[in-house]
Scaffold this motif. Structure first.
Motif, PDB file in Angstrom:
ATOM      1  N   ALA A 185       0.827  -1.216   0.000  1.00  0.00           N
ATOM      2  CA  ALA A 185       0.000   0.000   0.000  1.00  0.00           C
ATOM      3  C   ALA A 185       0.857   1.259   0.000  1.00  0.00           C
ATOM      4  O   ALA A 185       0.537   2.229  -0.701  1.00  0.00           O
ATOM      5  CB  ALA A 185      -0.914  -0.007   1.215  1.00  0.00           C
ATOM      6  N   LYS A 186       1.936   1.251   0.772  1.00  0.00           N
ATOM      7  CA  LYS A 186       2.799   2.438   0.822  1.00  0.00           C
ATOM      8  C   LYS A 186       3.395   2.738  -0.546  1.00  0.00           C
ATOM      9  O   LYS A 186       3.833   3.855  -0.809  1.00  0.00           O
ATOM     10  CB  LYS A 186       3.910   2.229   1.851  1.00  0.00           C
ATOM     11  CG  LYS A 186       3.432   2.482   3.259  1.00  0.00           C
ATOM     12  CD  LYS A 186       4.509   2.254   4.282  1.00  0.00           C
ATOM     13  CE  LYS A 186       3.934   2.417   5.678  1.00  0.00           C
ATOM     14  NZ  LYS A 186       4.856   2.009   6.713  1.00  0.00           N
ATOM     15  N   ASN A 187       3.449   1.724  -1.387  1.00  0.00           N
ATOM     16  CA  ASN A 187       3.982   1.920  -2.732  1.00  0.00           C
ATOM     17  C   ASN A 187       2.870   2.052  -3.771  1.00  0.00           C
ATOM     18  O   ASN A 187       3.104   1.863  -4.962  1.00  0.00           O
ATOM     19  CB  ASN A 187       4.915   0.760  -3.089  1.00  0.00           C
ATOM     20  CG  ASN A 187       6.219   0.862  -2.317  1.00  0.00           C
ATOM     21  OD1 ASN A 187       7.099   1.638  -2.677  1.00  0.00           O
ATOM     22  ND2 ASN A 187       6.334   0.118  -1.232  1.00  0.00           N
ATOM     23  N   GLY A 188       1.681   2.329  -3.297  1.00  0.00           N
ATOM     24  CA  GLY A 188       0.573   2.615  -4.216  1.00  0.00           C
ATOM     25  C   GLY A 188      -0.256   1.411  -4.609  1.00  0.00           C
ATOM     26  O   GLY A 188      -1.144   1.513  -5.441  1.00  0.00           O
ATOM     27  N   HIS A 189      -0.008   0.251  -4.012  1.00  0.00           N
ATOM     28  CA  HIS A 189      -0.786  -0.945  -4.367  1.00  0.00           C
ATOM     29  C   HIS A 189      -1.653  -1.322  -3.172  1.00  0.00           C
ATOM     30  O   HIS A 189      -1.281  -2.191  -2.371  1.00  0.00           O
ATOM     31  CB  HIS A 189       0.141  -2.098  -4.744  1.00  0.00           C
ATOM     32  CG  HIS A 189       1.072  -1.760  -5.855  1.00  0.00           C
ATOM     33  ND1 HIS A 189       0.687  -1.738  -7.174  1.00  0.00           N
ATOM     34  CD2 HIS A 189       2.378  -1.379  -5.843  1.00  0.00           C
ATOM     35  CE1 HIS A 189       1.708  -1.388  -7.924  1.00  0.00           C
ATOM     36  NE2 HIS A 189       2.748  -1.153  -7.144  1.00  0.00           N
ATOM     37  N   ILE A 190      -2.766  -0.635  -3.033  1.00  0.00           N
ATOM     38  CA  ILE A 190      -3.638  -0.880  -1.884  1.00  0.00           C
ATOM     39  C   ILE A 190      -4.409  -2.187  -2.100  1.00  0.00           C
ATOM     40  O   ILE A 190      -5.043  -2.381  -3.132  1.00  0.00           O
ATOM     41  CB  ILE A 190      -4.582   0.321  -1.652  1.00  0.00           C
ATOM     42  CG1 ILE A 190      -3.743   1.557  -1.292  1.00  0.00           C
ATOM     43  CG2 ILE A 190      -5.584   0.010  -0.546  1.00  0.00           C
ATOM     44  CD1 ILE A 190      -4.501   2.843  -1.209  1.00  0.00           C
ATOM     45  N   LYS A 210       1.602   8.033  -6.779  1.00  0.00           N
ATOM     46  CA  LYS A 210       1.577   6.601  -6.425  1.00  0.00           C
ATOM     47  C   LYS A 210       0.786   5.763  -7.435  1.00  0.00           C
ATOM     48  O   LYS A 210       0.640   4.545  -7.245  1.00  0.00           O
ATOM     49  CB  LYS A 210       0.940   6.409  -5.033  1.00  0.00           C
ATOM     50  CG  LYS A 210       1.567   7.239  -3.936  1.00  0.00           C
ATOM     51  CD  LYS A 210       2.524   6.438  -3.108  1.00  0.00           C
ATOM     52  CE  LYS A 210       3.073   7.265  -1.962  1.00  0.00           C
ATOM     53  NZ  LYS A 210       4.247   6.674  -1.359  1.00  0.00           N
ATOM     54  N   ASP A 211       0.214   6.426  -8.433  1.00  0.00           N
ATOM     55  CA  ASP A 211      -0.571   5.747  -9.456  1.00  0.00           C
ATOM     56  C   ASP A 211      -1.773   5.003  -8.846  1.00  0.00           C
ATOM     57  O   ASP A 211      -1.982   3.815  -9.057  1.00  0.00           O
ATOM     58  CB  ASP A 211       0.341   4.766 -10.227  1.00  0.00           C
ATOM     59  CG  ASP A 211      -0.298   4.324 -11.531  1.00  0.00           C
ATOM     60  OD1 ASP A 211      -1.219   5.023 -11.986  1.00  0.00           O
ATOM     61  OD2 ASP A 211       0.108   3.279 -12.069  1.00  0.00           O
ATOM     62  N   ILE A 212      -2.524   5.748  -8.028  1.00  0.00           N
ATOM     63  CA  ILE A 212      -3.739   5.186  -7.413  1.00  0.00           C
ATOM     64  C   ILE A 212      -4.921   6.023  -7.893  1.00  0.00           C
ATOM     65  O   ILE A 212      -4.790   7.226  -8.126  1.00  0.00           O
ATOM     66  CB  ILE A 212      -3.689   5.278  -5.865  1.00  0.00           C
ATOM     67  CG1 ILE A 212      -2.367   4.743  -5.325  1.00  0.00           C
ATOM     68  CG2 ILE A 212      -4.850   4.548  -5.224  1.00  0.00           C
ATOM     69  CD1 ILE A 212      -2.160   4.975  -3.833  1.00  0.00           C
ATOM     70  N   TYR A 247     -10.549   6.478  -4.980  1.00  0.00           N
ATOM     71  CA  TYR A 247     -10.231   5.521  -3.923  1.00  0.00           C
ATOM     72  C   TYR A 247      -9.668   6.238  -2.702  1.00  0.00           C
ATOM     73  O   TYR A 247     -10.054   5.964  -1.566  1.00  0.00           O
ATOM     74  CB  TYR A 247      -9.195   4.523  -4.469  1.00  0.00           C
ATOM     75  CG  TYR A 247      -9.116   3.241  -3.690  1.00  0.00           C
ATOM     76  CD1 TYR A 247     -10.092   2.265  -3.842  1.00  0.00           C
ATOM     77  CD2 TYR A 247      -8.079   2.999  -2.804  1.00  0.00           C
ATOM     78  CE1 TYR A 247     -10.032   1.082  -3.128  1.00  0.00           C
ATOM     79  CE2 TYR A 247      -8.009   1.821  -2.084  1.00  0.00           C
ATOM     80  CZ  TYR A 247      -8.988   0.868  -2.249  1.00  0.00           C
ATOM     81  OH  TYR A 247      -8.924  -0.295  -1.535  1.00  0.00           O
ATOM     82  N   LEU A 248      -8.777   7.191  -2.954  1.00  0.00           N
ATOM     83  CA  LEU A 248      -8.174   7.939  -1.850  1.00  0.00           C
ATOM     84  C   LEU A 248      -9.217   8.812  -1.164  1.00  0.00           C
ATOM     85  O   LEU A 248      -9.265   8.899   0.064  1.00  0.00           O
ATOM     86  CB  LEU A 248      -7.023   8.804  -2.361  1.00  0.00           C
ATOM     87  CG  LEU A 248      -5.799   8.091  -2.934  1.00  0.00           C
ATOM     88  CD1 LEU A 248      -4.724   9.095  -3.298  1.00  0.00           C
ATOM     89  CD2 LEU A 248      -5.234   7.099  -1.926  1.00  0.00           C
ATOM     90  N   ILE A 255      -6.691   0.908   5.406  1.00  0.00           N
ATOM     91  CA  ILE A 255      -6.580   1.812   4.246  1.00  0.00           C
ATOM     92  C   ILE A 255      -6.669   3.266   4.713  1.00  0.00           C
ATOM     93  O   ILE A 255      -5.941   4.136   4.241  1.00  0.00           O
ATOM     94  CB  ILE A 255      -7.671   1.487   3.200  1.00  0.00           C
ATOM     95  CG1 ILE A 255      -7.474   0.053   2.714  1.00  0.00           C
ATOM     96  CG2 ILE A 255      -7.610   2.453   2.017  1.00  0.00           C
ATOM     97  CD1 ILE A 255      -8.552  -0.474   1.806  1.00  0.00           C
ATOM     98  N   ILE A 261      -3.656   5.952   4.031  1.00  0.00           N
ATOM     99  CA  ILE A 261      -3.877   7.209   3.308  1.00  0.00           C
ATOM    100  C   ILE A 261      -3.538   8.403   4.200  1.00  0.00           C
ATOM    101  O   ILE A 261      -2.949   9.383   3.745  1.00  0.00           O
ATOM    102  CB  ILE A 261      -5.321   7.268   2.743  1.00  0.00           C
ATOM    103  CG1 ILE A 261      -5.441   6.227   1.625  1.00  0.00           C
ATOM    104  CG2 ILE A 261      -5.686   8.663   2.241  1.00  0.00           C
ATOM    105  CD1 ILE A 261      -6.825   5.960   1.136  1.00  0.00           C
ATOM    106  N   MET A 312       0.161   8.713   4.192  1.00  0.00           N
ATOM    107  CA  MET A 312       0.631   9.269   2.911  1.00  0.00           C
ATOM    108  C   MET A 312       0.520  10.796   2.937  1.00  0.00           C
ATOM    109  O   MET A 312       1.408  11.514   2.475  1.00  0.00           O
ATOM    110  CB  MET A 312      -0.231   8.746   1.744  1.00  0.00           C
ATOM    111  CG  MET A 312       0.097   7.342   1.302  1.00  0.00           C
ATOM    112  SD  MET A 312      -1.049   6.854  -0.012  1.00  0.00           S
ATOM    113  CE  MET A 312      -0.475   5.184  -0.336  1.00  0.00           C
TER     114      MET A 312
END
Lengths: 462, 199
Positions: free
Chosen positions: A427-432, B45-47, B51-52, B75, B79, B82
């Motif tokens: 998740a910290k690397n963007g893969h939640i 982060k390419d999310i 979702y965020l 989650i 977030i 982050m």
């Protein structure tokens, strides 16, 4: 009259012990207070309220504190007839975990784990599917000797790094690695905390685990690799771009921070493995092995020894101390014997049914709550079952408990520490990774392995 | 502005704290960060941004997540962390900005020229503001305020060093209901300039 008074006191003690235990579990789940504080306070309450006020038994306090055991020869060396202490605070587990923590810190500092991951990735030419399978097997093998948190911490970080460079989705790999780390941990006495507790409490050796749960884990690993290949591997084969700049991938040797430390820590790790594998023959206990490993690591570290000591997770060790005291309360008041009697009644003395209850109960509970308190609580239960039920072998129940607690935790993102660390790194690397995505692959794999474990136990022991 | 200044604004729902923060940023000519920082995080982060946003400034669910040392798989908490990292980076880079929410008064504690403010408001004024803003009846506005304040409180108290809205945690606590948004901005701005020694 005296008997009635005695029954009343016992009942009060049992109720208090049970309330403290349930409160401890709830407080751990809510995470409002750090878990080591929760168990220590609950442990203290057990000593004061259960043993002091209700039971008025100083011997119960001393038995649970179990400090005297450390000063016996049997704690450090067993010659076959002598055994380690089996009740109260399991100091052998705590000392062994402390020793392994120091050793692992030394290895991590030298760059051992990152080097190993990068070395194996290079060996398979960074191809997604071979990488996927190699990392699963490596995760299981490493977790046999090293705690699964450390294994996943490094493996997941390298997986994310390689995924970025090789342009594939790291989530399937991380999920498979997590599962295999938990599976690998079930194979040995030192792989997963429940196994350490079971081993030290019931005086089983490393070889006992390897030849029993190890065999089950080995067979399961083959099936799990095939399972994850069909779930993820085929998709992964189509991933990975053609335009990869292989020169951007770090060289394995770059992971080594200090060559001398790297060699020393590798030798210490090798010695630890040899000592563990042969400890039934040498008579050295896990407490002794943990102490030796820690002392050698600290001596080799020289000036950095203090840094290594500072990095030890003391909170986890304190968590164990408090937990064992609370479980000691349940044990001393006889509640666990009642639970054992209940399982005995339900199963009607049928060993197969008893194994099925223990393995599935452990697996389901461990999927949602910490498997360490669960295992610690269940050990006196299976001991009582083996004593009270005719034809019930303690070993059979121990392997069922071990596989249930170790594997059950794989089913959900909260079931085991490795799951939390792996999903957190992702998740910290963007893969939640949400519950749905996690459970979609892990829950069926858990059911498969628990079922296989149960069948093997049925065939081999029942 | 010459020297770095960071204004961390905590606020009760419906107090106008967000608007006050936005205006102060405009007046001082510095960046303004609110949930819009999620855009940059999502890109980096390419999310997916949706979702965020779904988990922004929300407390973690009691069941369904777990923490192991510094690692969590909640989650909401991931977030939050982050965002904390994002504002820490901005502060460390020397940027001046106004930040609304995100426990900034605690996350950036110790930073030179951090000024923390908590904006509150009278119950009736807050209800009126929410009714007008979202075209709600009084009952729905009350429910909305209660829900948001409860979440903010839980979120704050989980991550921060003190209790949400506790005056000891902030440099200035002010009710926007007495003076209205416009004049509250002036008072806060005066306070900031006095603190920085610019008046």
């Amino acid at each position: 009259m005296n008997k009635m008074k005695g029954d009343y006191e016992t009942m009060v003690a049992q109720v208090l012990a049970a309330v403290i235990f349930v409160a401890m579990f709830l407080l751990i789940v809510t995470e409002k207070i750090e878990r080591h504080i929760v168990t220590l306070v609950c442990g203290l309450l057990t000593m004061v309220l259960v043993f002091g006020v209700a039971m008025q038994s100083m011997s119960a306090v001393l038995e649970t504190l179990n400090l005297r055991s450390i000063f016996t020869v049997g704690f450090w060396y067993t010659s076959g007839s002598e055994g380690e202490s089996t009740a109260g605070i399991n100091w052998a587990t705590i000392i062994f975990i402390l020793g392994m923590m120091v050793m692992v810190e030394g290895m991590a500092k030298a760059g051992f784990f990152r080097w190993l991951c990068m070395r194996l990735a290079k060996m398979v030419n960074y191809k997604p599917v071979p990488l996927f399978i190699t990392f699963m097997v490596m995760s299981a093998v490493l977790a046999m000797f090293i705690d699964s948190i450390t294994v996943i911490l490094f493996l997941a970080a390298v997986t994310v790094e390689l995924a970025k460079l090789l342009k594939f989705n790291p989530v399937p790999m991380i999920l498979s690695e997590i599962f295999c780390a938990n599976l690998g941990g079930s194979a040995t006495m030192c792989g997963d905390p429940p196994n350490i507790i079971i081993g030290t409490s019931l005086e089983y050796s490393f070889a006992d685990f390897l030849t029993n749960t190890g065999v089950i884990a080995g067979i399961s690993l083959i099936l799990v690799v095939i399972y994850f290949y069909f779930v993820f591997g085929r998709k992964m084969a189509s991933q990975g771009a053609q335009d990869i700049d292989f020169s951007a991938i770090p060289e394995p040797k770059d992971a080594i921070t200090n060559k001398k430390d790297f060699i020393i820590s590798s030798i210490i790790f090798g010695c630890a493995v040899v000592m563990l594998v042969t400890h039934a023959q040498t008579g050295l206990t896990v407490a002794f092995i943990g102490t030796v490993v820690a002392v050698i690591t600290l001596l080799a570290a020289g000036k950095s020894a203090l840094d290594l000591l500072k990095k030890v997770d003391y909170k986890t060790l304190l968590f164990f101390v408090g937990l064992f005291a609370v479980v000691g309360g349940l044990e001393q008041t006889g509640i666990l014997e009642k639970i054992a009697a209940l399982i005995g009644d339900i199963s009607g003395g049928n060993l197969k049914l008893m194994v099925a209850i223990i393995i599935w109960l452990s697996a389901i509970a461990s999927a949602f709550v910490d498997n360490i308190p669960f295992a610690a609580t269940m050990i006196p239960v299976i001991k009582s079952l083996a004593v009270t039920q005719a034809g019930v072998d303690l070993e059979t129940l121990a392997w069922a408990l071990s596989m249930g607690t170790d594997i059950g935790g794989s089913a959900t993102p909260i079931g085991a520490s490795a799951n939390v660390v792996g999903t957190s790194v992702a998740a910290k690397n963007g893969h939640i990774i949400g519950w749905g995505e996690y459970c979609k692959s892990a829950a069926p794999a858990t059911i498969i392995v628990v079922t296989i474990s149960m069948i093997i136990i049925f065939i081999r022991y029942c | 502005m010459g020297e770095q200044v960071i204004i961390a604004i905590g606020r009760e729902y419906g107090s106008g704290g967000h608007e006050i923060g936005e205006r102060i940023a405009k007046e001082l000519g510095i960046h303004f960060y609110d949930r819009s920082m999620l855009d940059e995080i999502a890109k980096d982060k390419d999310i997916e941004i949706e979702y965020l946003e779904k988990y922004d400034e929300k407390p973690r669910k009691l069941f369904g997540s777990r923490r192991v040392g510094a690692y969590t798989n909640s989650i909401e908490e991931i977030i939050a962390e982050m965002q904390f990292e994002y504002i820490r980076d901005k502060a460390d880079e020397g940027e001046s900005f106004v930040i609304v929410g995100r426990c900034a008064e605690s996350v950036l504690e110790g930073h030179k020229n951090l000024i923390s403010i908590f904006v509150t408001g009278h119950r009736d004024a807050r209800i009126k503001r929410i009714m007008n803003k979202y075209h709600l009846n009084e009952q729905d506005a009350v429910v909305k305020i209660k829900r948001h304040d409860k979440h903010r409180k839980q979120y704050h108290n989980r991550h921060a060093n003190g209790k949400w809205g506790d005056s000891r945690l902030y440099d200035l606590c002010i009710s926007s209901s007495d003076l209205g948004v416009e004049k509250t901005v002036n008072v806060v701005e005066f306070f900031i300039k006095e603190r920085l020694g610019e008046n």
